[in-house]
Design a protein around this motif. Structure first.
Motif, PDB file in Angstrom:
ATOM      1  N   GLY A 148       0.822  -1.199   0.000  1.00  0.00           N
ATOM      2  CA  GLY A 148       0.000   0.000   0.000  1.00  0.00           C
ATOM      3  C   GLY A 148       0.859   1.253   0.000  1.00  0.00           C
ATOM      4  O   GLY A 148       1.866   1.312   0.702  1.00  0.00           O
ATOM      5  N   GLY A 149       0.474   2.226  -0.826  1.00  0.00           N
ATOM      6  CA  GLY A 149       1.230   3.463  -0.937  1.00  0.00           C
ATOM      7  C   GLY A 149       2.528   3.325  -1.710  1.00  0.00           C
ATOM      8  O   GLY A 149       3.266   4.284  -1.872  1.00  0.00           O
ATOM      9  N   ARG A 150       2.799   2.136  -2.213  1.00  0.00           N
ATOM     10  CA  ARG A 150       4.057   1.848  -2.911  1.00  0.00           C
ATOM     11  C   ARG A 150       3.811   1.170  -4.256  1.00  0.00           C
ATOM     12  O   ARG A 150       4.604   0.360  -4.702  1.00  0.00           O
ATOM     13  CB  ARG A 150       4.951   0.939  -2.050  1.00  0.00           C
ATOM     14  N   GLY A 151       2.678   1.497  -4.898  1.00  0.00           N
ATOM     15  CA  GLY A 151       2.408   0.961  -6.223  1.00  0.00           C
ATOM     16  C   GLY A 151       1.323  -0.090  -6.303  1.00  0.00           C
ATOM     17  O   GLY A 151       1.008  -0.573  -7.391  1.00  0.00           O
ATOM     18  N   ALA A 152       0.718  -0.465  -5.190  1.00  0.00           N
ATOM     19  CA  ALA A 152      -0.343  -1.485  -5.203  1.00  0.00           C
ATOM     20  C   ALA A 152      -1.533  -1.046  -6.043  1.00  0.00           C
ATOM     21  O   ALA A 152      -2.097  -1.841  -6.802  1.00  0.00           O
ATOM     22  CB  ALA A 152      -0.791  -1.808  -3.780  1.00  0.00           C
ATOM     23  N   VAL A 153      -1.902   0.214  -5.933  1.00  0.00           N
ATOM     24  CA  VAL A 153      -3.055   0.717  -6.696  1.00  0.00           C
ATOM     25  C   VAL A 153      -2.749   0.700  -8.191  1.00  0.00           C
ATOM     26  O   VAL A 153      -3.579   0.266  -8.996  1.00  0.00           O
ATOM     27  CB  VAL A 153      -3.468   2.122  -6.198  1.00  0.00           C
TER      28      VAL A 153
END
Length: 176
Positions: A148-153
């Protein structure tokens, strides 16, 4: 009838909903001198959201915390469906289904913590981040490689685009 694969589930997504803390951010809260909680968002995640919007997939945020930074980020990304405040995420989820006319099977949700379980257990495409709680990971159809917050989206947005055969179309504007 066999269980759908996560790619088949992603192919049906017409609305992707995002949690904020632990998904759009890494879950950290930084406090300024005046006590205001600050959040850090990933720019590549933001572009992923814009790309699925360009492909015609609706986007939404449902977050338990209330933050002016989330209002600003949602506005910057053109996310028109935004609900903040309260651990009851199911009520805004049901209202969103009614507003959009979609079924739960046409919705994807990415979450990380137990407050996300009521939505995760109902959507057609439930996604967790690897740093999510055990209960979330156990109930997800797919877990991202990125945190999360590191490219997951971005990862899940590209997965949805690939699953729907739309990736090359939305990327064509950059690959000239």
């Amino acid at each position: 009838m066999s269980e759908l694969t996560y790619v088949e589930r992603a192919a049906r997504v017409k609305l992707m909903i995002f949690d904020v803390d632990g998904v759009l951010t890494d879950g950290s809260l930084h406090y300024g001198a005046d006590g205001e909680a600050l959040k850090t968002f990933n720019v590549q995640d933001g572009l992923g959201i814009k790309l699925i919007q360009e492909a015609g997939i609706q986007t939404a945020i449902i977050s338990a915390r209330t933050s002016p930074q989330v209002i600003k980020r949602a506005a910057d990304l053109g996310i028109s469906h935004l609900h903040q405040g309260g651990h009851d995420k199911l009520t805004p989820f049901n209202a969103l289904l009614e507003k959009t006319g979609l079924t739960a099977e046409q919705v994807g949700f990415i979450g990380d913590d137990v407050v996300d379980l009521p939505i995760l257990s109902r959507v057609g495409f439930a996604v967790a981040v690897p740093n999510g709680r055990k209960e979330v990971l156990e109930r997800a159809h797919h877990t991202t490689a990125a945190h999360g917050g590191r490219g997951a989206v971005r990862e899940v947005c590209e997965l949805v685009l690939h699953a729907q055969g739309l990736y090359e179309r939305v990327m064509a504007q950059f690959l000239v």
